[in-house]
Design a protein around this motif. Structure first.
Motif, PDB file in Angstrom:
ATOM      1  N   PHE A  16       0.836  -1.200   0.000  1.00  0.00           N
ATOM      2  CA  PHE A  16       0.000   0.000   0.000  1.00  0.00           C
ATOM      3  C   PHE A  16       0.873   1.253   0.000  1.00  0.00           C
ATOM      4  CE2 PHE A  16      -3.007  -3.136   1.542  1.00  0.00           C
ATOM      5  CZ  PHE A  16      -4.151  -2.790   0.849  1.00  0.00           C
ATOM      6  N   GLY A  17       0.592   2.155  -0.940  1.00  0.00           N
ATOM      7  CA  GLY A  17       1.335   3.402  -1.028  1.00  0.00           C
ATOM      8  C   GLY A  17       2.566   3.342  -1.908  1.00  0.00           C
ATOM      9  N   PHE A  18       2.900   2.165  -2.411  1.00  0.00           N
ATOM     10  CA  PHE A  18       4.099   1.999  -3.232  1.00  0.00           C
ATOM     11  C   PHE A  18       3.693   1.811  -4.692  1.00  0.00           C
ATOM     12  CE2 PHE A  18       5.517   1.063   0.986  1.00  0.00           C
ATOM     13  CZ  PHE A  18       6.848   1.428   1.041  1.00  0.00           C
ATOM     14  N   ALA A  19       3.993   2.800  -5.528  1.00  0.00           N
ATOM     15  CA  ALA A  19       3.636   2.764  -6.949  1.00  0.00           C
ATOM     16  C   ALA A  19       2.131   2.578  -7.134  1.00  0.00           C
ATOM     17  CB  ALA A  19       4.420   1.670  -7.687  1.00  0.00           C
ATOM     18  N   LYS A  20       1.363   3.266  -6.295  1.00  0.00           N
ATOM     19  CA  LYS A  20      -0.090   3.193  -6.379  1.00  0.00           C
ATOM     20  C   LYS A  20      -0.688   4.556  -6.043  1.00  0.00           C
ATOM     21  CE  LYS A  20       0.291  -1.577  -4.897  1.00  0.00           C
ATOM     22  NZ  LYS A  20       1.746  -1.532  -4.667  1.00  0.00           N
ATOM     23  N   THR A  21      -1.702   4.934  -6.785  1.00  0.00           N
ATOM     24  CA  THR A  21      -2.401   6.185  -6.493  1.00  0.00           C
ATOM     25  C   THR A  21      -3.323   5.981  -5.299  1.00  0.00           C
ATOM     26  OG1 THR A  21      -4.287   5.655  -7.911  1.00  0.00           O
ATOM     27  CG2 THR A  21      -2.403   6.751  -8.953  1.00  0.00           C
ATOM     28  N   LEU A  22      -3.880   7.079  -4.819  1.00  0.00           N
ATOM     29  CA  LEU A  22      -4.832   7.004  -3.704  1.00  0.00           C
ATOM     30  C   LEU A  22      -5.979   6.062  -4.048  1.00  0.00           C
ATOM     31  CD1 LEU A  22      -5.277   8.374  -0.891  1.00  0.00           C
ATOM     32  CD2 LEU A  22      -6.771   9.983  -2.072  1.00  0.00           C
ATOM     33  N   GLU A  23      -6.532   6.222  -5.248  1.00  0.00           N
ATOM     34  CA  GLU A  23      -7.664   5.396  -5.674  1.00  0.00           C
ATOM     35  C   GLU A  23      -7.251   3.933  -5.809  1.00  0.00           C
ATOM     36  OE1 GLU A  23      -8.233   9.545  -6.476  1.00  0.00           O
ATOM     37  OE2 GLU A  23      -6.639   8.203  -7.197  1.00  0.00           O
ATOM     38  N   GLN A  24      -6.048   3.689  -6.309  1.00  0.00           N
ATOM     39  CA  GLN A  24      -5.572   2.305  -6.457  1.00  0.00           C
ATOM     40  C   GLN A  24      -5.372   1.628  -5.113  1.00  0.00           C
ATOM     41  OE1 GLN A  24      -2.143   3.165  -8.865  1.00  0.00           O
ATOM     42  NE2 GLN A  24      -3.200   2.745 -10.789  1.00  0.00           N
ATOM     43  N   ASN A  25      -4.954   2.372  -4.103  1.00  0.00           N
ATOM     44  CA  ASN A  25      -4.814   1.797  -2.765  1.00  0.00           C
ATOM     45  C   ASN A  25      -6.148   1.267  -2.259  1.00  0.00           C
ATOM     46  OD1 ASN A  25      -2.009   2.136  -2.087  1.00  0.00           O
ATOM     47  ND2 ASN A  25      -2.369   4.323  -1.902  1.00  0.00           N
ATOM     48  N   PHE A  26      -7.216   2.026  -2.468  1.00  0.00           N
ATOM     49  CA  PHE A  26      -8.528   1.579  -2.001  1.00  0.00           C
ATOM     50  C   PHE A  26      -9.073   0.446  -2.866  1.00  0.00           C
ATOM     51  CE2 PHE A  26      -8.348   5.551   0.356  1.00  0.00           C
ATOM     52  CZ  PHE A  26      -8.859   5.144   1.579  1.00  0.00           C
ATOM     53  N   GLU A  27      -8.775   0.469  -4.158  1.00  0.00           N
ATOM     54  CA  GLU A  27      -9.151  -0.653  -5.028  1.00  0.00           C
ATOM     55  C   GLU A  27      -8.472  -1.930  -4.547  1.00  0.00           C
ATOM     56  OE1 GLU A  27      -8.542  -2.132  -9.668  1.00  0.00           O
ATOM     57  OE2 GLU A  27      -8.176  -0.038  -9.140  1.00  0.00           O
ATOM     58  N   LEU A  28      -7.197  -1.816  -4.201  1.00  0.00           N
ATOM     59  CA  LEU A  28      -6.436  -2.962  -3.710  1.00  0.00           C
ATOM     60  C   LEU A  28      -7.025  -3.487  -2.399  1.00  0.00           C
ATOM     61  CD1 LEU A  28      -3.945  -4.818  -3.944  1.00  0.00           C
ATOM     62  CD2 LEU A  28      -2.603  -3.014  -2.842  1.00  0.00           C
ATOM     63  N   LEU A  29      -7.324  -2.595  -1.482  1.00  0.00           N
ATOM     64  CA  LEU A  29      -7.915  -3.015  -0.210  1.00  0.00           C
ATOM     65  C   LEU A  29      -9.266  -3.685  -0.438  1.00  0.00           C
ATOM     66  CD1 LEU A  29      -7.758  -3.049   2.898  1.00  0.00           C
ATOM     67  CD2 LEU A  29      -8.822  -0.787   2.888  1.00  0.00           C
ATOM     68  N   ASN A  30     -10.044  -3.155  -1.354  1.00  0.00           N
ATOM     69  CA  ASN A  30     -11.370  -3.697  -1.632  1.00  0.00           C
ATOM     70  C   ASN A  30     -11.299  -5.119  -2.176  1.00  0.00           C
ATOM     71  OD1 ASN A  30     -14.232  -3.387  -1.742  1.00  0.00           O
ATOM     72  ND2 ASN A  30     -14.094  -3.077  -3.942  1.00  0.00           N
ATOM     73  N   GLN A  31     -10.201  -5.459  -2.861  1.00  0.00           N
ATOM     74  CA  GLN A  31     -10.057  -6.785  -3.476  1.00  0.00           C
ATOM     75  C   GLN A  31      -9.036  -7.659  -2.749  1.00  0.00           C
ATOM     76  OE1 GLN A  31      -9.373  -6.286  -7.689  1.00  0.00           O
ATOM     77  NE2 GLN A  31     -11.319  -5.243  -8.006  1.00  0.00           N
ATOM     78  N   LEU A  32      -8.710  -7.291  -1.534  1.00  0.00           N
ATOM     79  CA  LEU A  32      -7.608  -7.938  -0.820  1.00  0.00           C
ATOM     80  C   LEU A  32      -7.833  -9.430  -0.601  1.00  0.00           C
ATOM     81  CD1 LEU A  32      -4.918  -6.917   0.406  1.00  0.00           C
ATOM     82  CD2 LEU A  32      -6.086  -6.770   2.613  1.00  0.00           C
ATOM     83  N   GLU A  33      -9.074  -9.856  -0.443  1.00  0.00           N
ATOM     84  CA  GLU A  33      -9.331 -11.273  -0.177  1.00  0.00           C
ATOM     85  C   GLU A  33      -8.865 -12.159  -1.331  1.00  0.00           C
ATOM     86  OE1 GLU A  33     -13.211  -9.624  -1.901  1.00  0.00           O
ATOM     87  OE2 GLU A  33     -11.655  -8.976  -0.498  1.00  0.00           O
ATOM     88  N   LEU A  34      -8.719 -11.605  -2.527  1.00  0.00           N
ATOM     89  CA  LEU A  34      -8.258 -12.399  -3.667  1.00  0.00           C
ATOM     90  C   LEU A  34      -6.828 -12.897  -3.473  1.00  0.00           C
ATOM     91  CD1 LEU A  34      -9.696 -10.287  -6.628  1.00  0.00           C
ATOM     92  CD2 LEU A  34     -10.638 -12.384  -5.628  1.00  0.00           C
TER      93      LEU A  34
END
Length: 274
Positions: free
Chosen positions: A188-206
């Motif tokens: 989180f926060g590494f080569a990711k935009t603010l929106e991408q961080n939340f997209e990543l968190l939203n799909q974390l179970e994958l």
């Protein structure tokens, strides 16, 4: 799910906390705070008392646009403090936050228990072989570029798929060399935009499909304080909220500045399972 730290099997089926100890002058939240033995030992003692299983020590700030630190300076910063910590807390399980194989080797030789690499071996071609030789647990994080350039590398064809592919490739490379205990960190926060961080968190179970323990480092990061229009200093409540979500989506280790609050979060989320 267990990892072997200095001969002790740590069961991460029940989530654990990794307390952060930055010995840098420029980390985004606590830079320059722990600059002498007394402050370091006091902070380590507090984190262990509050329930941290691991202490993550780093001497090279990886915040966006952080200053480059020569290897000899990184070693000069971290080795004496590592030795002091282990002299006073010999049973502490110390993780070394570095992307350099020589720093990793010298710190493990000095008594550290595991290596936490923001680059998954991509910034030092000797890192994977070094960790394999040392036979210690290895945390591999997703990042593109370097701390100085990573925010210029936020283009993905599909964020989650790209990161899953990255881990499949890096895990295969690590396994081929004989690294046994692997922990993944989506970065989180590494080569990711603010929106991408939340997209990543939203799909974390994958990421559970990888079948490796997952470390989450969200503590007081800009995805929290920028969203809330506040500061890292005021981001503890937001950290707790996002750590709660991460735990519900499969996090095994929370890497945090605030151990007590993280332990409480784990206890409450684990109570939902009973």
């Amino acid at each position: 799910m267990t990892i072997n730290c200095k001969g002790t099997l740590i069961d991460v089926t029940s989530p654990k906390v990794m307390g952060i100890l930055n010995v840098t002058p420029d980390s985004f939240y606590d830079g320059g705070v722990h600059k002498d033995d007394a402050s370091v030992l006091n902070h380590v003692e507090l984190m262990l008392k509050e329930g941290a299983t691991f202490i993550d020590m780093g001497a090279y700030s990886s915040r966006p646009n952080a200053d480059f630190v020569p290897e000899d300076l990184e070693l000069k910063r971290i080795l004496p403090l590592l030795e002091t910590v282990l002299k006073n807390f010999p049973d502490a399980l110390i993780s070394i936050d570095t992307f350099r194989s020589e720093v990793a080797k010298q710190c493990i030789d000095a008594g550290a228990a595991m290596v936490n690499d923001i680059s998954a071996g991509k910034l030092d071609e000797n890192m994977l072989q070094t960790v394999a030789n040392l036979q210690v647990p290895y945390i591999m994080m997703h990042m593109k570029g370097t701390p100085q350039t990573m925010q210029q590398h936020t283009d993905y064809s599909n964020l989650t798929k790209d990161i899953l592919f990255y881990f499949s490739e890096r895990i295969a490379a690590a396994r081929a060399l004989g690294i046994v205990d692997i922990i993944i960190d989506p970065g989180f926060g590494f080569a990711k935009t603010l929106e991408q961080n939340f997209e990543l968190l939203n799909q974390l179970e994958l990421f559970k499909m990888i079948e490796k323990p997952m470390l989450i480092g969200i503590s007081r990061k800009s995805m929290i304080y920028k969203t809330l229009e506040t500061s890292a200093k005021e981001a503890l409540n937001g950290t707790t909220v996002l750590n709660t979500i991460a735990l519900q989506k499969g996090a095994s280790i929370l890497r945090v500045h605030d151990v007590k609050e993280a332990m409480e979060t784990i206890k409450l989320v684990e109570s939902l399972k009973t």
